[in-house]
Motif scaffolding. Structure first.
Motif, PDB file in Angstrom:
ATOM      1  N   CYS A  26       0.846  -1.186   0.000  1.00 11.83           N
ATOM      2  CA  CYS A  26       0.000   0.000   0.000  1.00 11.83           C
ATOM      3  C   CYS A  26       0.884   1.240   0.000  1.00 11.83           C
ATOM      4  CB  CYS A  26      -0.921   0.002   1.218  1.00 11.83           C
ATOM      5  SG  CYS A  26      -2.321  -1.105   0.992  1.00 11.83           S
ATOM      6  N   CYS A  27       0.518   2.179  -0.822  1.00 11.64           N
ATOM      7  CA  CYS A  27       1.348   3.366  -1.026  1.00 11.64           C
ATOM      8  C   CYS A  27       1.427   4.221   0.237  1.00 11.64           C
ATOM      9  CB  CYS A  27       0.766   4.196  -2.167  1.00 11.64           C
ATOM     10  SG  CYS A  27       1.664   5.708  -2.445  1.00 11.64           S
ATOM     11  N   PRO A  28       2.635   4.604   0.660  1.00 12.57           N
ATOM     12  CA  PRO A  28       2.751   5.466   1.836  1.00 12.57           C
ATOM     13  C   PRO A  28       2.528   6.944   1.516  1.00 12.57           C
ATOM     14  CG  PRO A  28       4.926   4.892   1.042  1.00 12.57           C
ATOM     15  CD  PRO A  28       3.949   4.178   0.141  1.00 12.57           C
ATOM     16  N   PHE A  29       2.366   7.279   0.233  1.00 10.81           N
ATOM     17  CA  PHE A  29       2.239   8.690  -0.130  1.00 10.81           C
ATOM     18  C   PHE A  29       0.805   9.113  -0.390  1.00 10.81           C
ATOM     19  CE2 PHE A  29       6.489   7.368  -1.579  1.00 10.81           C
ATOM     20  CZ  PHE A  29       7.216   8.125  -0.669  1.00 10.81           C
ATOM     21  N   HIS A  30      -0.097   8.167  -0.500  1.00  6.51           N
ATOM     22  CA  HIS A  30      -1.495   8.544  -0.563  1.00  6.51           C
ATOM     23  C   HIS A  30      -2.294   7.483   0.173  1.00  6.51           C
ATOM     24  CE1 HIS A  30      -2.051   5.615  -3.833  1.00  6.51           C
ATOM     25  NE2 HIS A  30      -3.350   5.777  -3.670  1.00  6.51           N
ATOM     26  N   ASN A  31      -3.536   7.801   0.462  1.00  2.78           N
ATOM     27  CA  ASN A  31      -4.338   6.924   1.290  1.00  2.78           C
ATOM     28  C   ASN A  31      -5.013   5.874   0.421  1.00  2.78           C
ATOM     29  OD1 ASN A  31      -5.735   5.929   3.481  1.00  2.78           O
ATOM     30  ND2 ASN A  31      -7.416   7.364   3.165  1.00  2.78           N
ATOM     31  N   LYS A  47       7.168   2.760  -7.980  1.00  2.00           N
ATOM     32  CA  LYS A  47       6.189   3.553  -8.727  1.00  2.00           C
ATOM     33  C   LYS A  47       4.822   3.283  -8.119  1.00  2.00           C
ATOM     34  CE  LYS A  47       3.910   5.424 -12.230  1.00  2.00           C
ATOM     35  NZ  LYS A  47       4.010   6.834 -12.576  1.00  2.00           N
ATOM     36  N   CYS A  48       4.056   4.347  -7.873  1.00  2.00           N
ATOM     37  CA  CYS A  48       2.693   4.158  -7.388  1.00  2.00           C
ATOM     38  C   CYS A  48       1.741   4.441  -8.538  1.00  2.00           C
ATOM     39  CB  CYS A  48       2.376   5.081  -6.227  1.00  2.00           C
ATOM     40  SG  CYS A  48       0.628   5.011  -5.791  1.00  2.00           S
ATOM     41  N   PHE A  49       0.898   3.449  -8.849  1.00  2.00           N
ATOM     42  CA  PHE A  49      -0.047   3.629  -9.940  1.00  2.00           C
ATOM     43  C   PHE A  49      -1.297   4.365  -9.480  1.00  2.00           C
ATOM     44  CE2 PHE A  49       2.701   0.163 -11.150  1.00  2.00           C
ATOM     45  CZ  PHE A  49       3.092   0.589 -12.405  1.00  2.00           C
ATOM     46  N   GLY A  50      -1.362   4.636  -8.173  1.00  2.00           N
ATOM     47  CA  GLY A  50      -2.496   5.401  -7.659  1.00  2.00           C
ATOM     48  C   GLY A  50      -2.237   6.888  -7.727  1.00  2.00           C
ATOM     49  N   CYS A  51      -1.110   7.342  -7.132  1.00  2.00           N
ATOM     50  CA  CYS A  51      -0.866   8.780  -7.057  1.00  2.00           C
ATOM     51  C   CYS A  51       0.283   9.209  -7.960  1.00  2.00           C
ATOM     52  CB  CYS A  51      -0.596   9.208  -5.616  1.00  2.00           C
ATOM     53  SG  CYS A  51       0.950   8.576  -4.946  1.00  2.00           S
ATOM     54  N   GLY A  52       1.002   8.243  -8.544  1.00  2.00           N
ATOM     55  CA  GLY A  52       2.022   8.608  -9.518  1.00  2.00           C
ATOM     56  C   GLY A  52       3.406   8.853  -8.937  1.00  2.00           C
TER      57      GLY A  52
HETATM   58 ZN   LIG Z   1       0.431   6.504  -4.111  1.00  2.00          ZN
END
Ligand SMILES: [Zn+2]
Length: 661
Positions: A26-31, A47-52
């Motif tokens: 789970c991305c630590p940079f967005h929820n 790379k986070c495919f949620g927040c980029g």
């Molecule tokens: Zn993210």
């Protein structure tokens, strides 16, 4: 950088699971609740495919820990036991460092000083160390948690810090020294045993000090005030020491006091944290959730306290945590229980007494009802609200059945209440979610709708606006898709060499060694194909310039570190999403050719498909010119051109078929 393994670095902060060649979490940079954060060990980036968000190990540390570049390198050097020669800071250098840095330095300096007093100072040992020993803590645990003692003198610490070059400004900002208007100052924590509070990566951020004297007017615990580096609602006490155990066991124990954390740790229950002198905050819950979804809340046996904590538990549910609870027998907390009965008894107790939170809550509130129908209705509403927070339908149904039987109400009654509550929540979220269609219309950065770009071509302006919470439609354009796929082949496999079937001067079939990059660039240039996607075109141009200049190797890292953020982002994205074979195929025992075997065929197929799509577009363009042709000659010429394009189209079609066979 050579010693660094990105999955180990990020694994210190995020719970990662291996999936194929990558690790995901789970991305630590967005929820987020479903993992879209991907780490590639072979390529050395995330790379986070949620927040980029994306970058390498150093970038991760800078973003996540808010380190400067040298700080991130220092952290890596420390992790991989690489010695860095650094000068000891002089007074001027400390002054010159930015303030945040100075706060970190002073906090660490203070922690070391307080800890040294326990073992090296007569008073420190007699009062501080003996206090910890009396509470049953071993020297190892005292050192693991960096515990210390602040001497019971007005200015002992302040004078020591000043003598080591720390300014009054920094002493005031960390709260270690309290300054009065008349210029007098004194140590905030004098006469207290010290619990340093660490960041996830082990930096000292602040302190909690416990009083030892029996004077009533003094608060039992005093904490550092919030500062640039210390924000108590964003920190969990003990997380630094517990994080690996939490990940490994996929479970965290939440207790009330610092001393409970340390006591549990000493008893072998290392996956324990406490909220840092505050009631639990949403940030603290999210911090936990980075490591596990399973939390067990430990309560002391005091009904008033338990009920006060129910609100915090709702927050755990809202964030998608699975909540269980252990209640300690009357008068005991985890620390006193461990002291009385020992480690193995404590572990056994935790194991035997863990129950589901919703049933636990129902039982506690049940005691309040005592034949009062109004109170019963209130309790029912309260329980239903908590059940409504459980994301899983099956779990909810189970709770309804169990609680209905505990509360002695028909299951249907509870079910109906639950349906009402869920409806209410759904309406509330919809009212707060802006309509995405409105946003698009209002956003001036969006291209105008009448522009014939591929991105807006499929937008149906006449479609009625729908308010249902649907996921944004993925716009699919086959030509763009094909372009991106070709660039992805360049970035992922451009430097590989294969024998390609060719025709020699006499028309005989031969196989010649070329790199994937040479084949793609050669064919695309030969057919004078241009890309619709400007980023694809930009990357292709950089490749073609080099290939034409005779290069046989192009480092894809070039694009990962590209000055244009769009190119950078695109490169990282396609390099993270190269071939991924679904497990389903293997389960069904269908032979899936390995990516290796497929690459050559894929390169041929992709180029031909792109050529085909571009030909179709040219034929379309010709058709559109017909009505404007002035003379028969013009028309004949157009038809001749069209026929040529058709022939070429057939030729490509045949070649494509041959690949499929
Ligand atoms: Zn993210």
């Amino acid at each position: 950088m050579d010693a660094t393994r990105i999955e180990e670095v990020i694994g210190e902060f995020v719970q990662l699971k291996k999936r194929g060649a990558n690790h995901v979490g789970c991305c630590p940079f967005h929820n987020e609740k479903t993992p879209s954060f991907s780490v590639s060990p072979s390529k050395g980036f995330f790379k986070c495919f949620g927040c980029g968000e994306s970058g390498n190990a150093v970038g991760f540390l800078m973003k996540h820990e808010h380190y400067t570049y040298p700080e991130a390198l220092r952290w890596l050097a420390n992790k991989y036991h690489i010695e860095i020669q650094e000068e000891k800071l002089t007074e001027e250098q400390i002054e010159r460092n930015n303030e945040r840095d100075a706060l970190f330095h002073l906090s660490e300096f203070a922690q070391k000083y307080f800890a040294s007093l326990l073992f090296d100072n007569e008073m420190g040992a007699a009062i501080g160390l003996s206090y910890f020993h009396n509470r049953g803590l071993s020297d190892k645990v005292i050192r693991d948690f960096g515990l210390g003692y602040c001497l019971d003198e007005w200015q002992n610490f302040t004078l020591h810090a000043r003598a080591n070059g720390y300014s009054d400004n920094v002493l005031r900002k960390t709260g270690l020294t309290i300054f009065h208007d008349d210029g007098k100052c004194f140590d905030r924590f004098r006469g207290r045993v010290m619990f340093p509070i660490y960041s996830i990566s082990g930096r000292v951020l602040g302190f909690s000090g416990r009083v030892l004297s029996k004077e009533k007017q003094q608060a039992k615990y005093v904490n550092s005030p919030d500062s640039d580096i210390y924000n108590k609602s964003h920190i969990l006490y003990g997380l630094f020491q517990a994080k690996n155990a939490i990940s490994r066991l996929d479970k965290v124990y939440l207790v009330e006091g610092n001393i409970d954390v340390i006591s549990m740790y000493q008893s072998g229950v290392e996956n324990t944290v406490a909220s840092c002198g505050t009631s639990l905050t949403i940030e603290q819950v999210r911090l936990m959730r980075r490591y596990t979804r399973n939390v067990t809340v430990l309560y002391d046996g005091d009904n008033a306290g338990i009920k006060a904590a129910f609100r915090a538990v709702n927050m755990l549910f809202e964030e998608g945590m699975h909540v269980r609870v252990v209640l300690f027998p009357d008068g005991d907390d985890p620390d006193s229980y461990a002291q009385k009965y020992g480690s193995s008894q404590l572990q056994q107790y935790l194991h035997d007494n863990e129950t589901n939170f919703i049933l636990f809550k129902t039982r506690i509130l049940l005691n309040d009802i005592k034949n009062d129908p109004i109170r019963k209705a209130e309790v029912l509403t309260d329980i239903v609200r908590t059940i409504a927070l459980v994301p899983d339908l099956l779990e909810r149904t189970e709770y309804v059945a169990q609680c209905a039987s505990l509360l002695r109400v028909p299951e249907q009654t509870l079910q109906a209440e639950l349906a009402k509550e869920l409806n209410r929540r759904l309406r509330a979220t919809r009212e707060h979610t802006p309509d995405p269609n409105d946003k698009d219309l209002a956003d001036p950065s969006q291209p105008p709708a009448d522009q014939p770009s591929d991105a807006t071509a499929t937008t149906d302006a006449a479609a009625p606006a729908t308010h249902a919470p649907v996921a944004p439609a993925v716009q699919f354009n086959p030509a763009l898709h094909q372009e991106r796929h070709i660039i992805s082949l360049l970035l992922n496999y451009g430097n590989r060499t294969y024998p390609w079937p060719m025709k020699d001067a006499d028309g005989n079939e031969v196989r010649l060694d070329y790199t994937v990059m040479q084949i793609i660039v050669g064919d695309i240039l030969h057919d004078q194909i241009s890309f619709d996607d400007p980023i694809c075109q930009a990357i292709f141009n950089e490749y073609s310039t080099r290939v034409v200049d005779g290069a046989t190797f192009v480092d894809p890292q070039l694009f990962v570190d590209h000055p244009d953020p769009q190119v950078r982002d695109f490169a990282v994205t396609v390099m993270m999403t190269d071939y991924h074979i679904s497990d389903n195929w293997a389960k069904k025992q269908i032979h899936v050719p390995l990516p290796e075997e497929r690459i050559q065929a894929d390169v041929r197929e992709s180029i031909l498909s792109l050529q085909l799509k571009k030909l179709d577009k040219k034929i379309d363009d010709l058709d559109r010119q017909f009505p404007y042709a002035q003379t028969d000659d013009d028309r004949l010429m157009l038809m001749a051109q069209k026929k040529q394009l058709f022939l070429r189209r057939q030729e490509i079609g045949t070649q494509l078929q041959r690949i499929y066979i």
